[in-house]
Scaffold this motif. Sequence first.
Motif, mmCIF file in Angstrom:
data_model
loop_
_atom_site.group_PDB
_atom_site.id
_atom_site.type_symbol
_atom_site.label_atom_id
_atom_site.label_comp_id
_atom_site.label_asym_id
_atom_site.label_seq_id
_atom_site.Cartn_x
_atom_site.Cartn_y
_atom_site.Cartn_z
ATOM 1 N N ASP A 185 2.746 -3.086 -6.353
ATOM 2 C CA ASP A 185 1.949 -1.621 -5.860
ATOM 3 C C ASP A 185 1.767 -1.075 -6.278
ATOM 4 O OD1 ASP A 185 1.431 0.576 -4.035
ATOM 5 O OD2 ASP A 185 2.456 -0.225 -2.423
ATOM 6 N N LEU A 186 0.240 -0.651 -6.947
ATOM 7 C CA LEU A 186 0.107 -0.556 -8.180
ATOM 8 C C LEU A 186 0.412 0.630 -7.508
ATOM 9 C CD1 LEU A 186 -0.412 0.217 -11.118
ATOM 10 C CD2 LEU A 186 -2.729 0.102 -10.354
ATOM 11 N N GLU A 187 -0.717 1.793 -6.900
ATOM 12 C CA GLU A 187 0.036 2.910 -6.368
ATOM 13 C C GLU A 187 0.884 3.795 -5.819
ATOM 14 O OE1 GLU A 187 -2.880 5.204 -2.136
ATOM 15 O OE2 GLU A 187 -2.375 3.246 -2.721
ATOM 16 N N PHE A 188 1.442 3.040 -4.858
ATOM 17 C CA PHE A 188 2.929 4.446 -5.451
ATOM 18 C C PHE A 188 3.295 4.550 -6.310
ATOM 19 C CE2 PHE A 188 7.842 3.552 -4.762
ATOM 20 C CZ PHE A 188 8.126 4.429 -4.017
ATOM 21 N N LEU A 189 3.709 3.241 -7.809
ATOM 22 C CA LEU A 189 3.784 3.400 -8.557
ATOM 23 C C LEU A 189 3.567 4.501 -9.360
ATOM 24 C CD1 LEU A 189 6.160 1.722 -10.757
ATOM 25 C CD2 LEU A 189 4.064 0.953 -11.809
ATOM 26 N N ARG A 190 2.099 4.356 -9.997
ATOM 27 C CA ARG A 190 1.042 5.329 -9.886
ATOM 28 C C ARG A 190 2.103 7.698 -9.064
ATOM 29 N NH1 ARG A 190 -4.649 3.090 -10.972
ATOM 30 N NH2 ARG A 190 -4.036 2.548 -13.611
ATOM 31 N N GLY B 280 6.297 -5.504 -0.439
ATOM 32 C CA GLY B 280 7.584 -5.891 -0.719
ATOM 33 C C GLY B 280 7.577 -4.968 -2.589
ATOM 34 N N GLY B 281 8.445 -5.343 -3.157
ATOM 35 C CA GLY B 281 8.116 -5.052 -4.626
ATOM 36 C C GLY B 281 8.437 -3.269 -4.696
ATOM 37 N N PHE B 282 8.772 -2.758 -5.642
ATOM 38 C CA PHE B 282 8.990 -1.649 -5.593
ATOM 39 C C PHE B 282 7.995 -0.329 -5.077
ATOM 40 C CE2 PHE B 282 9.669 1.999 -8.138
ATOM 41 C CZ PHE B 282 10.748 2.908 -7.914
ATOM 42 N N ASN B 283 8.175 -0.279 -3.666
ATOM 43 C CA ASN B 283 7.633 0.393 -2.566
ATOM 44 C C ASN B 283 7.781 1.282 -2.092
ATOM 45 O OD1 ASN B 283 8.610 -0.998 -0.881
ATOM 46 N ND2 ASN B 283 7.043 -1.979 -0.185
ATOM 47 N N MET B 284 7.053 2.295 -1.364
ATOM 48 C CA MET B 284 7.706 3.639 -0.655
ATOM 49 C C MET B 284 8.226 2.972 0.133
ATOM 50 S SD MET B 284 7.069 6.489 0.585
ATOM 51 C CE MET B 284 5.760 7.384 0.007
ATOM 52 N N MET C 245 0.438 -1.193 0.037
ATOM 53 C CA MET C 245 -0.060 0.107 0.052
ATOM 54 C C MET C 245 0.723 1.215 0.003
ATOM 55 S SD MET C 245 -3.010 1.564 0.022
ATOM 56 C CE MET C 245 -3.985 -0.174 0.948
ATOM 57 N N ALA C 246 0.745 2.208 -0.621
ATOM 58 C CA ALA C 246 1.430 3.115 -1.108
ATOM 59 C C ALA C 246 0.801 4.527 0.190
ATOM 60 C CB ALA C 246 1.365 4.388 -1.883
#
Length: 268
Positions: free
Chosen positions: A51-56, A187-191, A1-2
Amino acid sequence: MAQSGATWPDPTVTKAIVLDFDKTITLRHTRGAIFQPSQMSDEKIMENFADLEFLRQIVPVIHGNAKLCIATFADSDDDALISGKELVRKYLELAFPGKSQEYFPDELIEAWNPANQDMNERKTGKNLHLENLRKVLGCKKHEMVLFDDSDRNCILAHKAKYGAVVIEAPVAADPESDDPAKQVNRGGFNMEAWEQYVTTEINAPNTHHIILHKEGRTECVLVVCVAWNTLLIQSRCMQAVLYVHSVDSTRVCVFVCLKVFETGAKEG
């Protein structure tokens, strides 16, 4: 979650952020191709972002300050419905409708597998991808930072003088868990990964560094370059040994590496 408040590090020498694709942008590994029509729907693809929210949130921030690139082993497969760079573009277009080409131009997407070109990916990692991108960008190695879930890819990139951030491999949400933290993707590319990078850049903006942030397999460790007379080490590692790796007299800094005692789990 972003979370709110994603920022660009200042000061920094970084001119390009290079993102891995599978298990960095995506939640599950795509293997670089889709073969089943049932997996081609926009809904299925949207479910596979880590984490689409953070990516955007972060991509426009990066775009306003540096170049965005993709470096992936996804390769074209004639038997697939969609594969390689086309697959990456499909994800990016769903994430950024009408703007994916602006944020991630085709020439800044390196999608090919060294193993399919008679190379040993365990030795090359993403370094040839990075070198191809560097030539297009016209920047120096230490001005590029790779975000990847592979320890090996990031260590090889760091040895070649690129910046690198090893991110925690993503874990899918468990809606039935009693732990709120496990009810969302982790995890992943996140905040969390981004904030560690920003903190390191602000404290040591003129050094090329590697950040190893791995839960479980390596107990989470941060490895950084340190400026002369300034020791900058942030670590949650249970056990580590410090080594002086090399001295760069032209930039007057010492490279410090943390050797992690593995917990017994094999690399995925």
